[in-house]
Design an enzyme around this catalytic site. Structure first.
Site, PDB file in Angstrom:
ATOM      1  N   CYS A   1       0.832  -1.212   0.000  1.00  0.00           N
ATOM      2  CA  CYS A   1       0.000   0.000   0.000  1.00  0.00           C
ATOM      3  C   CYS A   1       0.862   1.256   0.000  1.00  0.00           C
ATOM      4  CB  CYS A   1      -0.905  -0.054   1.232  1.00  0.00           C
ATOM      5  SG  CYS A   1      -1.656   1.505   1.702  1.00  0.00           S
TER       6      CYS A   1
ATOM      7  N   CYS B   1       0.163   3.713   2.830  1.00  0.00           N
ATOM      8  CA  CYS B   1       0.680   3.157   4.093  1.00  0.00           C
ATOM      9  C   CYS B   1       2.159   3.496   4.246  1.00  0.00           C
ATOM     10  CB  CYS B   1       0.497   1.641   4.134  1.00  0.00           C
ATOM     11  SG  CYS B   1      -1.232   1.110   4.032  1.00  0.00           S
TER      12      CYS B   1
END
Length: 99
Positions: free
Chosen positions: A24, A27
């Protein structure tokens, strides 16, 4: 992790849970921000990272549908939740509310 999650969040200070995934992009953007939040707030808070791919049961229990998803717990209670990239100052302000 699963067996001790209750113990991790059942403390008398804010615990920021970061539900994330290695793949991600947002993230990864949050990693240095979380480091800055921890440096800024020190031992007044805990930050716990939960990889949703490795902890699917826990992510499912909290209905995490997107990453990153952040939750704040204190004394075992879920107090706040938000998904997406969050600026450091916003996270510090939110955590400070629960000190």
């Amino acid at each position: 992790m699963k067996s001790s999650f209750k113990d991790i969040v059942d403390v008398n200070k804010p615990v920021l849970i970061d539900f994330y995934a290695d793949w991600c992009g947002p993230c990864q953007t949050m990693m240095p921000i979380l480091d800055e939040v921890k440096q800024s707030m020190g031992d007044k808070i805990n930050i716990i990272k939960v990889n949703v791919d490795k902890n699917q049961e826990l992510a499912g229990r909290f209905q995490v549908r997107g990453v990153p998803t952040f939750m704040i717990f204190k004394n075992g209670a879920s107090l706040w939740r938000q998904s997406g990239v969050i600026p450091k100052n916003d996270l510090v302000k939110k955590l400070t509310e629960y000190l």
